[in-house]
Write an enzyme that holds these catalytic residues in place. Structure first.
Site, PDB file in Angstrom:
ATOM      1  N   HIS A   1       0.838  -1.202   0.000  1.00 60.07           N
ATOM      2  CA  HIS A   1       0.000   0.000   0.000  1.00 60.07           C
ATOM      3  C   HIS A   1       0.876   1.257   0.000  1.00 60.07           C
ATOM      4  O   HIS A   1       0.699   2.157  -0.819  1.00 60.07           O
ATOM      5  CB  HIS A   1      -0.920  -0.019   1.234  1.00 60.07           C
ATOM      6  CG  HIS A   1      -1.755   1.201   1.390  1.00 60.07           C
ATOM      7  ND1 HIS A   1      -3.124   1.148   1.352  1.00 60.07           N
ATOM      8  CD2 HIS A   1      -1.449   2.499   1.616  1.00 60.07           C
ATOM      9  CE1 HIS A   1      -3.615   2.378   1.532  1.00 60.07           C
ATOM     10  NE2 HIS A   1      -2.600   3.205   1.704  1.00 60.07           N
ATOM     11  N   GLU A   2       1.834   1.307   0.943  1.00 66.79           N
ATOM     12  CA  GLU A   2       2.672   2.499   1.075  1.00 66.79           C
ATOM     13  C   GLU A   2       3.683   2.616  -0.059  1.00 66.79           C
ATOM     14  O   GLU A   2       3.932   3.714  -0.558  1.00 66.79           O
ATOM     15  CB  GLU A   2       3.366   2.514   2.436  1.00 66.79           C
ATOM     16  CG  GLU A   2       2.420   2.521   3.630  1.00 66.79           C
ATOM     17  CD  GLU A   2       1.352   3.596   3.591  1.00 66.79           C
ATOM     18  OE1 GLU A   2       1.553   4.673   2.969  1.00 66.79           O
ATOM     19  OE2 GLU A   2       0.276   3.382   4.192  1.00 66.79           O
TER      20      GLU A   2
ATOM     21  N   HIS B   1       2.221   4.232  -3.132  1.00 66.53           N
ATOM     22  CA  HIS B   1       2.144   5.704  -3.138  1.00 66.53           C
ATOM     23  C   HIS B   1       3.426   6.313  -3.710  1.00 66.53           C
ATOM     24  O   HIS B   1       3.377   7.248  -4.518  1.00 66.53           O
ATOM     25  CB  HIS B   1       1.902   6.236  -1.725  1.00 66.53           C
ATOM     26  CG  HIS B   1       0.500   6.045  -1.243  1.00 66.53           C
ATOM     27  ND1 HIS B   1      -0.592   6.601  -1.859  1.00 66.53           N
ATOM     28  CD2 HIS B   1       0.020   5.360  -0.168  1.00 66.53           C
ATOM     29  CE1 HIS B   1      -1.700   6.263  -1.194  1.00 66.53           C
ATOM     30  NE2 HIS B   1      -1.344   5.508  -0.171  1.00 66.53           N
TER      31      HIS B   1
END
Length: 192
Positions: A97-98, A101
């Site tokens: 998820h991170e 980004h």
């Protein structure tokens, strides 16, 4: 009974149980390793991808957030309380998820939504779930620091950091509601 001079029988092997990392260093190393692997995978999937360097990986996030990615300066912070409690699920869901980004910011020159279609595609390609929020229990993840004061009632009074600073610098005087005696810092501090 085992005769003297002989070794006791070896314990029977029990079925392997999933185990959490042995100490803090293990789960932090696991998250760091997984983050670096996800970044390498992204560069394999998108050969022209130019990631910012260096990307700092930290473990100072608190509260309800599991992770946060900052583009400038490039860094990823993880919540150590949630990482410790949910190590494998955390690594499988929060790390991609991170990382996504950071990858999305490097792939797209136009402004895109933080959890938009571009981000979802990147998370899927990195092997994660395209979800904007996690489902970890966070109530116990937030640990509040307390400073303990006393009076003649033999009762400890927990202070927040703000109240403790006010009492220490003399900007506010705290008294016990029962005995009306001024509260004194015991030197004891901890987490609640």
């Amino acid at each position: 009974m085992v005769p003297a001079g002989t070794a006791p029988p070896a314990p029977s092997a029990s079925p392997a149980l999933p185990t959490a990392p042995a100490d803090v260093r293990d789960w932090r190393e696991e998250a760091t390793r997984a983050t670096r692997e996800s970044l390498r995978l992204a560069q394999t999937i998108w050969p022209d991808l130019v990631l910012p360097s260096p990307i700092t990986i930290g473990f100072r996030l608190r509260g309800h957030a599991a992770g946060i990615a900052c583009v400038r300066p490039p860094s990823i912070q993880y919540n150590p309380a949630l990482l410790e409690r949910y190590t494998s699920r955390f690594v499988d869901t929060i790390v991609p998820h991170e990382v996504a980004h950071i990858v999305v910011d490097s792939l797209y020159t136009k402004r895109v939504k933080p959890h938009g279609s571009e981000w979802k595609e990147v998370v899927l390609r990195l092997g994660g779930e395209p979800r904007a929020t996690h489902e970890f229990e966070t109530k116990a993840a937030r640990r509040l620091r307390r400073y303990y004061y006393e009076c003649s009632c033999d009762e400890l009074h927990p202070f927040t950091g703000k109240s403790h600073r006010r009492a220490r610098n003399g900007s506010f005087r705290y008294s016990c509601r029962k005995c009306a005696e001024r509260l004194r810092f015991t030197g004891i501090e901890g987490y609640e």
